[in-house]
Design an enzyme around this catalytic site. Structure first.
Site, mmCIF file in Angstrom:
data_model
loop_
_atom_site.group_PDB
_atom_site.id
_atom_site.type_symbol
_atom_site.label_atom_id
_atom_site.label_comp_id
_atom_site.label_asym_id
_atom_site.label_seq_id
_atom_site.Cartn_x
_atom_site.Cartn_y
_atom_site.Cartn_z
ATOM 1 C CG ASP A 21 -1.979 0.977 1.126
ATOM 2 O OD1 ASP A 21 -2.497 1.519 0.056
ATOM 3 O OD2 ASP A 21 -2.782 1.277 2.206
ATOM 4 N N GLY A 22 0.374 2.390 -0.589
ATOM 5 C CA GLY A 22 0.972 3.790 -0.534
ATOM 6 C C GLY A 22 1.803 4.162 -1.604
ATOM 7 C CG HIS A 38 -0.544 2.513 -9.310
ATOM 8 N ND1 HIS A 38 -0.449 1.976 -8.072
ATOM 9 C CD2 HIS A 38 -1.505 3.138 -9.673
ATOM 10 C CE1 HIS A 38 -1.712 2.495 -7.631
ATOM 11 N NE2 HIS A 38 -2.354 2.980 -8.454
ATOM 12 C CD GLU A 68 -13.429 -4.791 -1.249
ATOM 13 O OE1 GLU A 68 -12.117 -5.230 -1.536
ATOM 14 O OE2 GLU A 68 -14.467 -5.574 -1.047
ATOM 15 C CG ASN A 69 -7.910 -1.873 -5.295
ATOM 16 O OD1 ASN A 69 -7.132 -2.478 -5.081
ATOM 17 N ND2 ASN A 69 -7.971 -0.842 -4.438
ATOM 18 C CD1 TRP A 70 -12.765 -5.654 -9.188
ATOM 19 C CD2 TRP A 70 -12.195 -4.843 -11.263
ATOM 20 N NE1 TRP A 70 -11.924 -6.798 -9.936
ATOM 21 C CE2 TRP A 70 -11.722 -5.942 -10.996
ATOM 22 C CE3 TRP A 70 -11.988 -3.818 -12.321
ATOM 23 C CZ2 TRP A 70 -11.001 -6.662 -12.315
ATOM 24 C CZ3 TRP A 70 -11.205 -4.383 -13.509
ATOM 25 C CH2 TRP A 70 -10.942 -5.903 -13.468
#
Ligand code: IPE
Ligand code: IPE
Ligand code: MG
Length: 250
Positions: A21-22, A38, A68-70
């Site tokens: 993450d981050g 990314h 959930e990233n969708w």
């Protein structure tokens, strides 16, 4: 003593899971687009795979994209998918060279044909490897996985293949996407967030949790060593008393 020298190689975790993450914050701090974060995140993935392979870790699971990233802005989702195809194409040779086996877990059917095709190629090419297994959680969430498990078991119960009274931990584990892979002893999350975000809820029942403020693109081998050293200082009691644990050791 270097960090690497502080690692006890007789007590390495067999399986390390990482919530990477981050990336977005890393990029924003530099006045860049989230996508740039990314891209840098992929470099950290390469470094960590190399580091874990060198140490002799057997399994590493990376949370790359959640169910959930969708729901993120479509241009970010698209960029992440393109990056996935690009990275798989670029990295397959080095995965094979490192003797890494790739496995994927998640709702693969939601992925575009281009992503599935590159995945298939890398899966096939690394299937002959014998070294560390790299599991990529892609379009994955633990609740998605649990719904799938319940459906699969329910179908087998209806057809008579499974007797509901015999359902136990073992049967549930056989239906998880992690079937055959030992539970992670160590779960790492970067970027200072103190949550699990729907990752491996069943499998981390007894994992040691390690949180670091470091943003994923800055996570390197030294950070991996720190997490392992911290893990090795913990006493894993699995519900027993400290005395019982010591007795078993001696
Ligand atoms: C992790 O970085 C990568 C994915 C979830 C795909 P983020 O994109 O979540 O970065 P932050 O949390 O916004 O900084
Ligand atoms: C978790 O990170 C998912 C991945 C690292 C792929 P998120 O950035 O999506 O998690 P939340 O939204 O902060 O919980
Ligand atoms: Mg995030």
């Amino acid at each position: 003593m270097s960090l690497k020298e502080q690692i006890n190689f007789d007590r390495l975790p067999v399986h390390i899971a990482i919530i990477m993450d981050g990336n977005g914050r890393w990029a924003l701090q530099r006045g860049e687009d989230r996508i740039y974060g990314h891209q840098k995140g992929v470099e950290a993935v390469r470094t960590v795979i190399e580091g874990a392979t060198e140490l002799g870790i057997k399994y590493i699971t990376l949370y790359a994209f959640s169910t959930e990233n969708w729901n993120r802005p479509w241009n970010e989702v698209e960029a992440l998918m393109e990056l996935m195809v690009h990275s798989l194409t670029e990295e397959t040779d080095s995965l094979v060279k490192n003797n890494n086996i790739l496995k994927v877990m998640g709702d693969i059917e939601r992925l575009s044909p281009a992503v599935r095709q590159s995945l298939d190629e890398t899966l096939k090419r690394t299937s002959v490897c014998k070294g560390m297994t790299l599991v990529v959680a892609l379009s994955y969430s633990s609740r998605w996985e649990m719904v799938k498990v319940v459906k699969d078991i329910a179908h087998k119960a209806i057809s008579g293949e499974i007797d509901p009274d015999n359902i136990d931990y073992g049967i549930i584990e056989e239906h998880l996407t992690t079937k055959g892979i030992p539970d992670p002893e160590l779960l790492v999350r970067t970027s200072g967030e103190l949550r699990i975000s729907n990752f491996l809820l069943w499998q981390i029942a007894y994992s040691e949790l390690y949180f670091t403020e470091t943003l994923w693109p800055d996570f390197g081998k030294e950070e991996l060593y720190k997490a392992i050293i911290d893990y090795q200082k913990r006493e894993r009691r699995f519900g027993k008393t400290s005395e019982q644990v010591h007795k078993n050791e001696s």
